[in-house]
Each structure stands twice: as structure tokens, then as C-alpha cells.
Scaffold this motif. Structure first.
Motif, PDB file in Angstrom:
ATOM      1  N   PHE A   1      60.421 -11.548 -81.194  1.00  0.00           N
ATOM      2  CA  PHE A   1      60.309 -11.615 -80.106  1.00  0.00           C
ATOM      3  C   PHE A   1      59.178 -13.143 -79.240  1.00  0.00           C
ATOM      4  CE2 PHE A   1      57.316 -10.925 -76.182  1.00  0.00           C
ATOM      5  CZ  PHE A   1      58.134 -10.693 -75.160  1.00  0.00           C
ATOM      6  N   CYS A   2      60.032 -14.108 -78.748  1.00  0.00           N
ATOM      7  CA  CYS A   2      59.257 -15.700 -78.957  1.00  0.00           C
ATOM      8  C   CYS A   2      58.560 -15.210 -77.504  1.00  0.00           C
ATOM      9  CB  CYS A   2      60.316 -16.175 -78.864  1.00  0.00           C
ATOM     10  SG  CYS A   2      60.453 -16.763 -80.440  1.00  0.00           S
ATOM     11  N   LEU A   3      56.883 -14.963 -77.388  1.00  0.00           N
ATOM     12  CA  LEU A   3      56.417 -14.921 -75.529  1.00  0.00           C
ATOM     13  C   LEU A   3      55.772 -16.341 -75.685  1.00  0.00           C
ATOM     14  CD1 LEU A   3      54.553 -13.393 -74.035  1.00  0.00           C
ATOM     15  CD2 LEU A   3      53.258 -12.611 -75.228  1.00  0.00           C
ATOM     16  N   VAL A   4      55.612 -16.680 -74.589  1.00  0.00           N
ATOM     17  CA  VAL A   4      55.859 -18.234 -74.155  1.00  0.00           C
ATOM     18  C   VAL A   4      54.838 -19.005 -72.857  1.00  0.00           C
ATOM     19  CG1 VAL A   4      56.662 -20.558 -73.868  1.00  0.00           C
ATOM     20  CG2 VAL A   4      57.805 -19.241 -75.137  1.00  0.00           C
ATOM     21  N   LEU A   5      53.781 -19.193 -73.136  1.00  0.00           N
ATOM     22  CA  LEU A   5      52.918 -19.103 -71.600  1.00  0.00           C
ATOM     23  C   LEU A   5      52.927 -20.674 -71.233  1.00  0.00           C
ATOM     24  CD1 LEU A   5      51.816 -16.333 -71.925  1.00  0.00           C
ATOM     25  CD2 LEU A   5      49.891 -17.444 -71.061  1.00  0.00           C
ATOM     26  N   SER A   6      53.080 -20.941 -69.777  1.00  0.00           N
ATOM     27  CA  SER A   6      53.137 -22.445 -69.651  1.00  0.00           C
ATOM     28  C   SER A   6      51.783 -23.130 -69.639  1.00  0.00           C
ATOM     29  CB  SER A   6      54.054 -23.220 -68.713  1.00  0.00           C
ATOM     30  OG  SER A   6      53.641 -22.153 -67.472  1.00  0.00           O
TER      31      SER A   6
ATOM     32  N   CYS B   1      56.040 -13.932 -81.982  1.00  0.00           N
ATOM     33  CA  CYS B   1      55.774 -15.343 -82.170  1.00  0.00           C
ATOM     34  C   CYS B   1      55.559 -15.789 -80.765  1.00  0.00           C
ATOM     35  CB  CYS B   1      57.803 -16.512 -82.560  1.00  0.00           C
ATOM     36  SG  CYS B   1      56.807 -18.319 -82.557  1.00  0.00           S
ATOM     37  N   ALA B   2      54.204 -16.278 -80.707  1.00  0.00           N
ATOM     38  CA  ALA B   2      53.591 -16.385 -79.700  1.00  0.00           C
ATOM     39  C   ALA B   2      53.210 -18.222 -79.467  1.00  0.00           C
ATOM     40  CB  ALA B   2      52.102 -16.763 -79.582  1.00  0.00           C
ATOM     41  N   CYS B   3      53.752 -18.962 -78.146  1.00  0.00           N
ATOM     42  CA  CYS B   3      53.950 -20.296 -78.085  1.00  0.00           C
ATOM     43  C   CYS B   3      52.495 -20.566 -76.664  1.00  0.00           C
ATOM     44  CB  CYS B   3      54.811 -20.727 -77.908  1.00  0.00           C
ATOM     45  SG  CYS B   3      54.750 -22.642 -77.442  1.00  0.00           S
ATOM     46  N   LEU B   4      51.465 -20.985 -77.019  1.00  0.00           N
ATOM     47  CA  LEU B   4      50.341 -20.639 -75.720  1.00  0.00           C
ATOM     48  C   LEU B   4      49.744 -22.005 -75.708  1.00  0.00           C
ATOM     49  CD1 LEU B   4      48.696 -17.355 -77.060  1.00  0.00           C
ATOM     50  CD2 LEU B   4      50.291 -17.579 -75.556  1.00  0.00           C
ATOM     51  N   GLY B   5      49.991 -23.059 -76.257  1.00  0.00           N
ATOM     52  CA  GLY B   5      49.801 -23.945 -75.964  1.00  0.00           C
ATOM     53  C   GLY B   5      49.057 -24.790 -77.043  1.00  0.00           C
ATOM     54  N   LEU B   6      47.633 -25.477 -76.638  1.00  0.00           N
ATOM     55  CA  LEU B   6      46.923 -26.054 -77.591  1.00  0.00           C
ATOM     56  C   LEU B   6      46.053 -24.881 -77.979  1.00  0.00           C
ATOM     57  CD1 LEU B   6      46.349 -29.567 -76.458  1.00  0.00           C
ATOM     58  CD2 LEU B   6      47.319 -29.177 -78.398  1.00  0.00           C
TER      59      LEU B   6
END
Length: 361
Positions: free
Chosen positions: A123-128, A156-161
Motif C-alpha cells: 500500500f503506497c501512501l502519497v502526500l503532495s 510504502c510512504a511517499c512524503l517528500g523531502l
């Protein structure tokens, strides 16, 4: 801006490489030379099936006939202060997309349940945005803990820098992987983004690895880069010891600076996937955004170098139906890989399609 060069066929006197020798090198841990890597991208279409056969030999050595499914949730959309030229969520984009703050926890949990229903293992959790606010970061940590306690999913977390303390907090919350794409080569990065650097992205990857979390990082093909840029991107990912590599193909969205960029064809996209397999032999390689748009009827061939795809929709663009993906996987003789790594058969076609998009979340 440099333009992607359409590969031209060699003259009749130019000997073609033996692609199986490239596979031998990959399996022996010997990286391709720069000249060899460029040859993969510049080969004539008549060599494509031979390239795919060689790449599949490497893929099968590490992944057998298994395919991993990932499910992507855009948990915070738009409102991003960065100027990434490809992105419909950036501050310079006029694309008509849904914009919303961080979703409520119950909606994110519903998406996690949907990911399980669609047979995804991750599960890929993405925040702009550039990086999460302290308040949102705490909410994300709490939600991740709940997902891990209630679902058989990798997160998998995609949260930026991210900085060191944020990476350590994600590890403590049970995050399995963090995504932060390099997107393109270091030389080409300044042509597609000016609000952060290639080094900023590499630093985030290093902080995540220091915290003991495996990394997910890849790129976008079709940004006006040269063949050398594609090679350099793959080599950078190899040098950073990335575990999971999503290969995106640009969808030129109206309202973004790259709206008119359309240089890709399915054969070149397949050659890119072969190159990534040769240079990143043991890594999970995922055919990501743009798969349906650019590979089109050749999508099943992408499974021969790659061992992973997204199921469902992408960030702001739709994907094809999950049942179409399942059928493609079965028809090509592959099986799904569960979250624990065990193989399982892709579901058969059913009368009622399971939900595929996030529109009801």
C-alpha cells in the motif's frame, strides 16, 4: 531543453551486441559499460525480442514468474509549492485536478482495505508537497500504525523531502519502505525542477537508509532527456543501492509545462525496462505511471524485464481495471506475489468487477 533522440538502426557493418552476454554480466554482478548501456536503448526494433529474452533470464533468476502488485493512494492532492514541470499538482500547473488536504484516517483505511481486495501486497501512501507539516506527519504515523495492525500489507510512504528524525519516526511506526524518486539524471534535473535539487533527493534517500528503511526510487522517462540521461539515472539508482525501482513514462498532462512532450513509443519503453533490468538485476522493477498510455498493447511484454506493476489508479490519472491486469498476468504465465512473498494465482474474471478507483474514498 534536450530532446529524447529516437534510436536509429545501425549501419549494416555495425555488429549487434549479444544480449545474452549482457545477461551474463548482470548475473555476475558486472555492470554494463556506458557504451553497452547506450546500445540497449539504441538497438533496432528487430532486436527487441532478443533483448527481452535476455532481460527475462535475469528477471527470472531473481523473481521467477512472480509479479508484485502495488496500490497507490494520493492521500493529499495538489497544493504543492514545488515547480516540477511534469506534475499536475505543482504550483505552476493549471491542470484541472481534484485538490484536497490530507484525507481523514477512515478514508485512508478504506483504501488499504481496497488494496487487499485488489490483491496488492504493498500500500503506497502519497502526500503532495515539499515535505509534511508536523501535524500531518503525526497523523500519517498514527494511520500507518493502524494499517500495520489491521492489514496484511507492506506500507510504502511517499512524503517528500525527509530529515533524519522523520525517517527514524517512520521506521518506528512500521513503515516498510519510503519512496522518493530521483526522476531523471543529475545533469537533466535542473531542466525539470528548480525548487529543489537532485542532491536534495539523494539526501532524503540516504536519511531513510540510515534509519533502516528500504528505499523505493525511480524516474520518469520522456522528460526531454537524452539516452545518456536514462543510463545515468539507472546508474545513480544502482549507486544508491535502491531496493524498489518504479519506471514511469511521462503522461503529458494539459496545464503542465511538458504538456506537448510526446516522444515515446512502446518499443523504446520496453528497451528502457530491459536496460534497467541489466543494470539493476536483483531489484524490484515496477512499470509505473504511463504504462497503459505508452506500452498499450505491448503491456504484457513489460512483465519480462519488470516484476511489478501498480494496480488501480495513479496520482491524478486513471489506470486500467484490476481484472484486466489480473488477466494479463495469467495469460502471460505469471503469478501474483503475496505480501509475504509467496506466489498465488491471479483471480479469474468475475461477473462483478471489484472497485478499481479511489473515487468513493
Amino acid at each position: 531543453m534536450a530532446q529524447l533522440q529516437t534510436p536509429s538502426a545501425p549501419t549494416i557493418n555495425t555488429p549487434l551486441p549479444n544480449w545474452q552476454h549482457f545477461a551474463d554480466q548482470a548475473l555476475s554482478g558486472i555492470p554494463l559499460t556506458n557504451q553497452q548501456a547506450l546500445a540497449v536503448l539504441q538497438a533496432p526494433d528487430t532486436e527487441l525480442l532478443n533483448q527481452l529474452a535476455a532481460a527475462y533470464r535475469v528477471r527470472h533468476h531473481y523473481w521467477q514468474n512472480r509479479v508484485r502488485l502495488h496500490y497507490l493512494l494520493n492521500a493529499q492532492s495538489g497544493l504543492c509549492p514545488e515547480d516540477c514541470h511534469y506534475c499536475s499538482q505543482s504550483k505552476i500547473s493549471t491542470a484541472e485536478i481534484d485538490t484536497y488536504p490530507l484525507l481523514a484516517e477512515e478514508k485512508i483505511l478504506a483504501a488499504a482495505a481496497q488494496a487487499e481486495q485488489l490483491k496488492a501486497g504493498t500500500f503506497c501512501l502519497v502526500l503532495s508537497g515539499r515535505s509534511p507539516s508536523p501535524k500531518n506527519f503525526e497523523r500519517v504515523l498514527s494511520t500507518i500504525r493502524t494499517i500495520k495492525a489491521n492489514h496484511d500489507l507492506k506500507v510504502c510512504a511517499c512524503l517528500g523531502l525527509l530529515d533524519e528524525s522523520q525517517a527514524q519516526a517512520l521506521a518506528a511506526a512500521g513503515v516498510d519502505r519510503v519512496n522518493h524518486n530521483l526522476n531523471t539524471s543529475e545533469a537533466h534535473h535542473g531542466d525539470i525542477c528548480t525548487t529543489h535539487t537532485f542532491a536534495d533527493r539523494a539526501t532524503t534517500i540516504n536519511q531513510v537508509q540510515k534509519a533502516g528503511i528500504t528505499t523505493c526510487s525511480g524516474g520518469i522517462i520522456g522528460l526531454g532527456e537524452s539516452a545518456q540521461d536514462v543510463v545515468d539515472l539507472a546508474l545513480s539508482l544502482r549507486a544508491l543501492n535502491i531496493t524498489s525501482v518504479p519506471v514511469n513514462f511521462l503522461i503529458p498532462i494539459e496545464g503542465t509545462p511538458l504538456a506537448g512532450q510526446n516522444t515515446l513509443n512502446p518499443r523504446y519503453c520496453l528497451r528502457v525496462l530491459c536496460l534497467f533490468r541489466f543494470l539493476l538485476p536483483s531489484q524490484e522493477i515496477r512499470i509505473a505511471g504511463g504504462r497503459e498510455v505508452h506500452l498499450r498493447s505491448l503491456q504484457p511484454l513489460g512483465l519480462y524485464p519488470a516484476n511489478s506493476i501498480f494496480v488501480g489508479d495513479y496520482l491524478t490519472t486513471p489506470g486500467q481495471a484490476a481484472q484486466t491486469d489480473w488477466q494479463m498476468i495469467r495469460d502471460a504465465g505469471f503469478v501474483l506475489e503475496a505480501a509475504d512473498g509467496t506466489p498465488l494465482e491471479a483471480p479469474l474474471l468475475m461477473a462483478n468487477n471489484p472497485p478499481n478507483s479511489k473515487q468513493n474514498l
